[in-house]
Design an enzyme around this catalytic site. Structure first.
Site, PDB file in Angstrom:
ATOM      1  N   LEU A 173       0.791  -1.210   0.068  1.00 11.97           N
ATOM      2  CA  LEU A 173      -0.034  -0.038  -0.011  1.00 11.97           C
ATOM      3  C   LEU A 173       0.891   1.333   0.063  1.00 11.97           C
ATOM      4  O   LEU A 173       0.709   2.142  -0.780  1.00 11.97           O
ATOM      5  CB  LEU A 173      -1.022  -0.167   1.338  1.00 11.97           C
ATOM      6  CG  LEU A 173      -1.928   0.988   1.507  1.00 11.97           C
ATOM      7  CD1 LEU A 173      -2.973   1.316   0.273  1.00 11.97           C
ATOM      8  CD2 LEU A 173      -2.566   1.010   2.946  1.00 11.97           C
ATOM      9  N   GLU A 181       3.394   4.048  -0.395  1.00  9.35           N
ATOM     10  CA  GLU A 181       4.439   4.787  -1.478  1.00  9.35           C
ATOM     11  C   GLU A 181       5.571   5.669  -0.859  1.00  9.35           C
ATOM     12  O   GLU A 181       4.989   6.107   0.147  1.00  9.35           O
ATOM     13  CB  GLU A 181       3.405   5.338  -2.597  1.00  9.35           C
ATOM     14  CG  GLU A 181       2.823   4.106  -3.501  1.00  9.35           C
ATOM     15  CD  GLU A 181       2.058   4.713  -4.556  1.00  9.35           C
ATOM     16  OE1 GLU A 181       1.925   6.159  -4.813  1.00  9.35           O
ATOM     17  OE2 GLU A 181       1.185   4.091  -5.303  1.00  9.35           O
ATOM     18  N   ALA A 200       3.040   8.451  -0.466  1.00 12.42           N
ATOM     19  CA  ALA A 200       1.905   8.147   0.348  1.00 12.42           C
ATOM     20  C   ALA A 200       2.002   7.217   1.537  1.00 12.42           C
ATOM     21  O   ALA A 200       1.880   6.128   1.261  1.00 12.42           O
ATOM     22  CB  ALA A 200       0.763   7.616  -0.532  1.00 12.42           C
ATOM     23  N   ARG A 255      22.229 -11.610  38.617  1.00 13.18           N
ATOM     24  CA  ARG A 255      23.023 -10.466  38.495  1.00 13.18           C
ATOM     25  C   ARG A 255      23.433 -10.122  39.983  1.00 13.18           C
ATOM     26  O   ARG A 255      22.438  -9.574  40.260  1.00 13.18           O
ATOM     27  CB  ARG A 255      22.753  -9.342  37.539  1.00 13.18           C
ATOM     28  CG  ARG A 255      23.638  -8.082  37.559  1.00 13.18           C
ATOM     29  CD  ARG A 255      25.010  -8.362  37.124  1.00 13.18           C
ATOM     30  NE  ARG A 255      25.907  -7.222  37.108  1.00 13.18           N
ATOM     31  CZ  ARG A 255      27.058  -7.224  36.749  1.00 13.18           C
ATOM     32  NH1 ARG A 255      27.923  -8.392  36.732  1.00 13.18           N
ATOM     33  NH2 ARG A 255      27.822  -6.054  36.897  1.00 13.18           N
ATOM     34  N   ILE A 258      17.672  -2.762  33.010  1.00 11.53           N
ATOM     35  CA  ILE A 258      17.962  -3.661  33.747  1.00 11.53           C
ATOM     36  C   ILE A 258      19.091  -4.454  33.622  1.00 11.53           C
ATOM     37  O   ILE A 258      19.802  -5.021  34.749  1.00 11.53           O
ATOM     38  CB  ILE A 258      16.593  -4.661  34.154  1.00 11.53           C
ATOM     39  CG1 ILE A 258      15.649  -3.953  34.721  1.00 11.53           C
ATOM     40  CG2 ILE A 258      17.009  -6.198  34.849  1.00 11.53           C
ATOM     41  CD1 ILE A 258      14.150  -4.647  34.631  1.00 11.53           C
ATOM     42  N   GLY A 308      21.829  -3.359  32.390  1.00 13.78           N
ATOM     43  CA  GLY A 308      22.828  -2.380  32.560  1.00 13.78           C
ATOM     44  C   GLY A 308      23.857  -2.196  31.195  1.00 13.78           C
ATOM     45  O   GLY A 308      23.236  -2.474  30.180  1.00 13.78           O
ATOM     46  N   GLU A 314       1.941  -0.530   9.806  1.00 11.92           N
ATOM     47  CA  GLU A 314       0.538  -0.352   9.706  1.00 11.92           C
ATOM     48  C   GLU A 314      -0.272   0.611  10.276  1.00 11.92           C
ATOM     49  O   GLU A 314      -1.236   0.534  11.175  1.00 11.92           O
ATOM     50  CB  GLU A 314      -0.028  -1.883  10.410  1.00 11.92           C
ATOM     51  CG  GLU A 314       0.525  -3.143   9.639  1.00 11.92           C
ATOM     52  CD  GLU A 314      -0.368  -4.355   9.557  1.00 11.92           C
ATOM     53  OE1 GLU A 314      -1.473  -4.195   9.775  1.00 11.92           O
ATOM     54  OE2 GLU A 314       0.280  -5.584   9.438  1.00 11.92           O
ATOM     55  N   GLU A 343       0.493   7.963  16.075  1.00 15.15           N
ATOM     56  CA  GLU A 343      -0.140   9.174  15.647  1.00 15.15           C
ATOM     57  C   GLU A 343      -1.405   8.987  14.927  1.00 15.15           C
ATOM     58  O   GLU A 343      -2.614   9.399  15.042  1.00 15.15           O
ATOM     59  CB  GLU A 343       0.743  10.197  14.948  1.00 15.15           C
ATOM     60  CG  GLU A 343       1.875  10.800  15.848  1.00 15.15           C
ATOM     61  CD  GLU A 343       3.105   9.841  16.037  1.00 15.15           C
ATOM     62  OE1 GLU A 343       3.003   8.948  15.204  1.00 15.15           O
ATOM     63  OE2 GLU A 343       3.934  10.140  16.849  1.00 15.15           O
TER      64      GLU A 343
HETATM   65  C1  LIG Z   1       9.707  -2.411   8.516  1.00 20.60           C
HETATM   66  C2  LIG Z   1       8.656  -1.848   8.019  1.00 20.60           C
HETATM   67  C3  LIG Z   1       7.899  -2.616   7.111  1.00 20.60           C
HETATM   68  C4  LIG Z   1       6.584  -2.032   6.510  1.00 20.60           C
HETATM   69  N1  LIG Z   1       5.964  -3.022   6.052  1.00 20.60           N
HETATM   70  C5  LIG Z   1       4.705  -2.417   5.389  1.00 20.60           C
HETATM   71  C6  LIG Z   1       4.070  -3.480   4.260  1.00 20.60           C
HETATM   72  O1  LIG Z   1       4.037  -4.599   4.083  1.00 20.60           O
HETATM   73  N2  LIG Z   1       3.389  -2.688   3.384  1.00 20.60           N
HETATM   74  C7  LIG Z   1       2.994  -1.544   3.264  1.00 20.60           C
HETATM   75  O2  LIG Z   1       1.978  -1.156   2.496  1.00 20.60           O
HETATM   76  N3  LIG Z   1       3.763  -0.886   4.220  1.00 20.60           N
HETATM   77  C8  LIG Z   1       4.655  -1.258   5.024  1.00 20.60           C
HETATM   78  N4  LIG Z   1       5.349  -0.309   5.724  1.00 20.60           N
HETATM   79  C9  LIG Z   1       5.168   0.892   5.728  1.00 20.60           C
HETATM   80  C10 LIG Z   1       4.595   1.760   7.067  1.00 20.60           C
HETATM   81  O3  LIG Z   1       3.019   1.311   7.206  1.00 20.60           O
HETATM   82  C11 LIG Z   1       4.629   3.336   6.908  1.00 20.60           C
HETATM   83  O4  LIG Z   1       5.889   3.501   7.236  1.00 20.60           O
HETATM   84  C12 LIG Z   1       3.714   3.835   7.922  1.00 20.60           C
HETATM   85  O5  LIG Z   1       2.509   3.958   7.668  1.00 20.60           O
HETATM   86  C13 LIG Z   1       4.094   5.426   7.899  1.00 20.60           C
HETATM   87  O6  LIG Z   1       4.296   6.001   6.723  1.00 20.60           O
HETATM   88  P1  LIG Z   1       5.636   6.809   6.482  1.00 20.60           P
HETATM   89  O7  LIG Z   1       6.708   5.969   6.740  1.00 20.60           O
HETATM   90  O8  LIG Z   1       5.454   7.312   4.868  1.00 20.60           O
HETATM   91  O9  LIG Z   1       5.582   8.139   7.343  1.00 20.60           O
HETATM   92  P2  LIG Z   1       4.768   9.554   7.304  1.00 20.60           P
HETATM   93  O10 LIG Z   1       3.621   9.407   7.091  1.00 20.60           O
HETATM   94  O11 LIG Z   1       5.699  10.294   6.609  1.00 20.60           O
HETATM   95  O12 LIG Z   1       5.076  10.024   8.590  1.00 20.60           O
HETATM   96  C14 LIG Z   1       5.964  10.870   9.407  1.00 20.60           C
HETATM   97  C15 LIG Z   1       5.546  11.394  10.734  1.00 20.60           C
HETATM   98  O13 LIG Z   1       4.655  12.267  10.675  1.00 20.60           O
HETATM   99  C16 LIG Z   1       3.318  11.621  11.323  1.00 20.60           C
HETATM  100  N5  LIG Z   1       1.964  12.097  10.748  1.00 20.60           N
HETATM  101  C17 LIG Z   1       1.699  11.947   9.374  1.00 20.60           C
HETATM  102  N6  LIG Z   1       0.384  12.262   9.214  1.00 20.60           N
HETATM  103  C18 LIG Z   1       0.189  12.784  10.346  1.00 20.60           C
HETATM  104  C19 LIG Z   1      -1.326  13.051  10.801  1.00 20.60           C
HETATM  105  N7  LIG Z   1      -2.369  13.505  10.106  1.00 20.60           N
HETATM  106  N8  LIG Z   1      -1.196  13.838  12.127  1.00 20.60           N
HETATM  107  C20 LIG Z   1      -0.174  13.400  13.085  1.00 20.60           C
HETATM  108  N9  LIG Z   1       0.947  12.748  12.596  1.00 20.60           N
HETATM  109  C21 LIG Z   1       0.838  12.657  11.397  1.00 20.60           C
HETATM  110  C22 LIG Z   1       3.419  10.108  11.495  1.00 20.60           C
HETATM  111  O14 LIG Z   1       2.814   9.743  12.599  1.00 20.60           O
HETATM  112  C23 LIG Z   1       5.107  10.072  11.598  1.00 20.60           C
HETATM  113  O15 LIG Z   1       5.520  10.284  12.908  1.00 20.60           O
HETATM  114  C24 LIG Z   1       6.359  -0.790   6.523  1.00 20.60           C
HETATM  115  C25 LIG Z   1       7.461   0.001   7.267  1.00 20.60           C
HETATM  116  C26 LIG Z   1       8.253  -0.374   7.698  1.00 20.60           C
HETATM  117  C27 LIG Z   1       9.411   0.566   8.540  1.00 20.60           C
END
Ligand SMILES: Cc1cc2nc3c(=O)[nH]c(=O)nc-3n(C[C@H](O)[C@H](O)[C@H](O)COP(=O)(O)OP(=O)(O)OC[C@H]3O[C@@H](n4cnc5c(N)ncnc54)[C@H](O)[C@@H]3O)c2cc1C
Length: 380
Positions: free
Chosen positions: A125, A127, A130, A268, A337, A339, A363, A367
């Site tokens: 999902l 990008e 996105a 420990r 714990i 250290g 997922e 936030e």
């Molecule tokens: C190890 C790993 C595995 C993953 N696996 C998958 C997968 O299998 N499939 C898939 O589709 N995705 C996957 N993801 C993607 C993951 O779901 C996204 O990284 C996540 O949803 C956040 O999107 P972003 O990284 O673009 O952060 P951003 O959306 O850029 O967010 C950056 C910061 O802004 C905050 N923020 C953004 N919008 C708001 C708002 N409206 N209000 C308050 N705060 C906000 C966020 O909380 C965050 O702190 C994976 C990510 C990782 C790191």
């Protein structure tokens, strides 16, 4: 209300725990250091029925519920969160999207291979532009006669480099916004489809996370998954269940960190006595145990509601938010714990501390969980 596990659930936990101790524990450090995807273990999990726990037996699944699924993810993650996230992304994202939205033909063709672990699945999902705002998807699927031509790319896809099938979302009608995004099924050898950059991560390093690229991928109509334009809406439902598994992933890692800290505190010695005799250490252990219990209660409530066929948007977001934030705190205290020994790789808490952070991000970040829960509260 019934707070007891059934004898079958207790037996399942024992079996997964024994499997994890024998097949995963001896390799955890090496896989983490070398970023080795544990393919052989994933195949064995498939043979044992753990790659299709929540799906009906007619599609090769184990016919279990979300509580059993949470137990499996928890016990795997108690030893290695990487294995937990591989199984979770495969099961509650990719396979579940096919189970919930797929045609009978798609379920026969794909789900049966996924439940047995013969095929590994991924779900795309996110990008580059996105993430939290997943409705801002830019990948496109345009009609060419009966076929679809898909272009674009995804980022952060778990299992991308090992997946035989990928469920991915693309825009089919930009004007329809959230109702203009559709889900598609890609097989790994679809021309124009490939996994791109594999990320070098802070934690969960034995799981493979990376880019998925679509360059003029031609898909026949059979590869549209669910109704045209409903892929994003279906994704939100899929994420409701997925968040139960991220909560279970967090609980498993937090339990692993807690167990290690409790054991260490008893052996420990400083100032002539075990550090577990110091009240400061006891209070840490108490808070860790309490947060673990509370995480489980929220998670199993959401799991039970899933099994009853109820909508769990609020409950799964609460479980995921609480369990993941609690797990970060528990892993942090587990290092404390230990250290200085908590800071080196000879002890497992160093890895839990790194791995568990993902649970507050994947997922939907913490936030975004608060945003989801607030919407539900205000709606009520
Ligand atoms: C190890 C790993 C595995 C993953 N696996 C998958 C997968 O299998 N499939 C898939 O589709 N995705 C996957 N993801 C993607 C993951 O779901 C996204 O990284 C996540 O949803 C956040 O999107 P972003 O990284 O673009 O952060 P951003 O959306 O850029 O967010 C950056 C910061 O802004 C905050 N923020 C953004 N919008 C708001 C708002 N409206 N209000 C308050 N705060 C906000 C966020 O909380 C965050 O702190 C994976 C990510 C990782 C790191």
């Amino acid at each position: 209300m019934d707070f007891d596990y059934t004898p079958e659930q207790i037996q399942l936990r024992r079996e997964v725990r024994e499997f994890a101790a024998a097949e995963i524990a001896p390799h955890v450090l090496e896989w983490d250091e070398n970023q080795t995807f544990p393919l052989a273990v994933i195949k064995k999990l498939g043979q044992l029925g753990y790659m299709g726990a929540i799906f009906p037996e007619e599609y090769g699944g184990a016919g279990l519920g979300y509580i059993e699924y949470a137990i499996i993810i928890e016990e795997l993650s108690r030893v290695d969160g990487s294995v937990g996230i591989i199984v979770a992304a495969h099961t509650s994202l990719c396979s579940n999207h096919i189970a919930k939205a797929g045609s009978e033909e798609q379920k026969r063709k794909y789900l049966t291979k996924l439940t047995s672990g013969e095929w590994i699945g991924c779900w795309s999902l996110t990008e580059p532009e996105a993430g939290s705002d997943a409705a801002g998807t830019r990948s496109t699927a345009m009609r060419d006669g009966e076929d679809w031509i898909v272009n674009g790319s995804k980022t952060f896809t778990t299992n991308a480099h090992y997946a035989d099938v990928c469920v991915a979302m693309a825009v089919t009608d930009r004007a329809a916004a959230r109702h203009g995004i559709s889900a598609f099924l890609f097989e790994k050898d679809t021309p124009g489809f490939h996994a791109g950059k594999k990320e070098n991560k802070l934690g969960l390093r034995a799981s493979a996370t990376g880019e998925v690229v679509f360059s003029n991928c031609r898909l026949p109509p059979s590869q549209l998954l669910g109704k045209q334009g409903e892929g994003f809406i279906d994704s939100l439902r899929i994420l409701d269940g997925g968040r139960v598994s991220i909560a279970a992933l967090a609980i498993g890692m937090a339990q692993g960190a807690y167990d290690a800290a409790l054991g260490y505190a008893k052996v420990r010695r400083q100032f002539g006595r075990p550090i577990s005799e110091f009240q400061a250490i006891q209070h840490k252990l108490v808070d860790m145990a309490m947060k673990l219990d509370a995480s489980r209660l929220l998670t199993y409530r959401a799991a039970k509601m899933m099994d009853a066929g109820k909508r769990v948007t609020r409950e799964s977001a609460m479980a995921k938010l609480f369990a993941s934030e609690a797990a970060v705190e528990i892993a942090n205290e587990a290092v404390q714990i230990h250290g200085g020994y908590g800071f080196i790789k000879d002890y497992p808490v160093e890895k839990f501390y790194r791995d568990v952070k993902l649970c507050t991000i994947g997922e939907g970040t913490s936030e975004i969980q608060r945003l989801v829960i607030a919407r539900q509260l205000l709606k009520d």
